[in-house]
Write a protein that holds these residues in place. Structure first.
Motif, PDB file in Angstrom:
ATOM      1  N   SER A   1       1.921   3.608  11.262  1.00  0.00           N
ATOM      2  CA  SER A   1       2.116   3.496   9.840  1.00  0.00           C
ATOM      3  C   SER A   1       2.893   4.958   9.419  1.00  0.00           C
ATOM      4  N   LYS A   2       2.609   6.028  10.532  1.00  0.00           N
ATOM      5  CA  LYS A   2       3.456   7.401  10.164  1.00  0.00           C
ATOM      6  C   LYS A   2       4.956   7.219  10.580  1.00  0.00           C
ATOM      7  N   ILE A   3       5.263   6.293  11.385  1.00  0.00           N
ATOM      8  CA  ILE A   3       6.524   6.182  11.897  1.00  0.00           C
ATOM      9  C   ILE A   3       7.454   4.953  11.160  1.00  0.00           C
ATOM     10  N   ALA A   4       6.683   4.213  10.329  1.00  0.00           N
ATOM     11  CA  ALA A   4       7.229   3.032   9.652  1.00  0.00           C
ATOM     12  C   ALA A   4       8.131   3.620   8.701  1.00  0.00           C
TER      13      ALA A   4
ATOM     14  N   LEU B   1       9.378  -5.325  12.834  1.00  0.00           N
ATOM     15  CA  LEU B   1       9.105  -4.972  14.580  1.00  0.00           C
ATOM     16  C   LEU B   1       7.921  -4.386  14.562  1.00  0.00           C
ATOM     17  N   LEU B   2       7.559  -3.468  13.796  1.00  0.00           N
ATOM     18  CA  LEU B   2       6.241  -2.953  13.982  1.00  0.00           C
ATOM     19  C   LEU B   2       5.118  -3.512  13.756  1.00  0.00           C
ATOM     20  N   ALA B   3       5.208  -4.280  12.733  1.00  0.00           N
ATOM     21  CA  ALA B   3       4.069  -5.272  12.474  1.00  0.00           C
ATOM     22  C   ALA B   3       4.013  -6.358  13.537  1.00  0.00           C
TER      23      ALA B   3
ATOM     24  N   PHE C   1       0.698  -1.359   0.188  1.00  0.00           N
ATOM     25  CA  PHE C   1      -0.018  -0.080  -0.092  1.00  0.00           C
ATOM     26  C   PHE C   1       0.916   1.283   0.127  1.00  0.00           C
ATOM     27  N   TYR C   2       1.891   1.164   0.868  1.00  0.00           N
ATOM     28  CA  TYR C   2       2.774   2.610   1.027  1.00  0.00           C
ATOM     29  C   TYR C   2       4.088   2.438   0.056  1.00  0.00           C
ATOM     30  N   GLY C   3       4.160   1.414  -0.588  1.00  0.00           N
ATOM     31  CA  GLY C   3       5.387   1.365  -1.326  1.00  0.00           C
ATOM     32  C   GLY C   3       6.516   1.149  -0.326  1.00  0.00           C
ATOM     33  N   MET C   4       6.561   0.541   0.830  1.00  0.00           N
ATOM     34  CA  MET C   4       7.731   0.562   1.868  1.00  0.00           C
ATOM     35  C   MET C   4       8.698  -0.510   1.352  1.00  0.00           C
TER      36      MET C   4
END
Length: 206
Positions: free
Chosen positions: A203-206, A163-165, A152-155
């Motif tokens: 999601s904003k700090i990923a 880790l965040l997940a 979705f974000y193209g990360m």
């Protein structure tokens, strides 16, 4: 007579009847595992009595009660994952809308059938096989969440995103555990809203 396939009886092919019996046994297993004293009730005899089937049909499908427990757990996880992913993918292409849709479908599915919530989250369900399954499914859901975020974000795939997940999935599991046992006093709508905000903030700090 061919012995390589099951015979047709009453207009229903043998393979279909076996699949129906397997489904009956899985439903019976969920009924027993989803009870407050679930694991103590899960015996071959108890499952067969609940399903209304003879023991030979149990062993036609499962080696033992642990094999049934795994099948029940996997059936619930796969069903929830499929419904949640379908909700995310069919929602409009907005991060908040998609996140809310997925979480709403997840919470609604569990709330609609408390047995599934007990099976997935209850700390009083003591079963070694299911404990291992819970750990594996948590990793799988974290991987699925990371994949959705990357698409979705193209990360890029990074340890930070992994880790965040893991933290989001673990935190959501604990929140659902507390919500289901009543220690987290929130309406279904408020639970979804608050969890949505947390997911979007992360999601904003990923």
């Amino acid at each position: 007579m061919e012995t390589s396939s099951l015979r047709t009886y009453g207009g229903v092919a043998g393979e279909d009847r076996q699949a129906e019996r397997r489904a009956q046994l899985i439903e019976a297993g969920l009924e027993l595992l989803g009870a407050r004293d679930g694991d103590r009730n899960l015996t071959v005899r108890g499952v067969c009595r609940q399903a209304g089937l003879a023991a030979r049909y149990f062993y036609e499908n499962f080696a033992d009660r642990d094999a049934l427990a795994v099948a029940v757990y996997d059936s619930v996880v796969e069903g929830i994952a499929a419904k949640t992913l379908e909700a995310v993918q069919s929602a409009p292409g907005d991060a908040r809308v998609k996140t809310h849709a997925g979480l709403s479908r997840l919470v609604r599915t569990i709330a609609a059938d408390p047995r599934k919530g007990f099976l997935l989250f209850s700390p009083t369900l003591h079963n070694t096989v299911l404990a291992e399954r819970r750990a594996a499914s948590a990793r799988w859901f974290a991987g699925l969440l990371g994949l959705q975020a990357r698409e979705f974000y193209g990360m890029p795939s990074t340890a930070r995103l992994d880790l965040l997940a893991e933290m989001l999935v673990g935190g959501l599991s604990q929140a659902l555990t507390s919500w289901l046992d009543g220690s987290l006093e929130l309406s279904e709508e408020d639970l979804v809203e608050h969890c949505t905000e947390v997911f979007l903030a992360v999601s904003k700090i990923a």
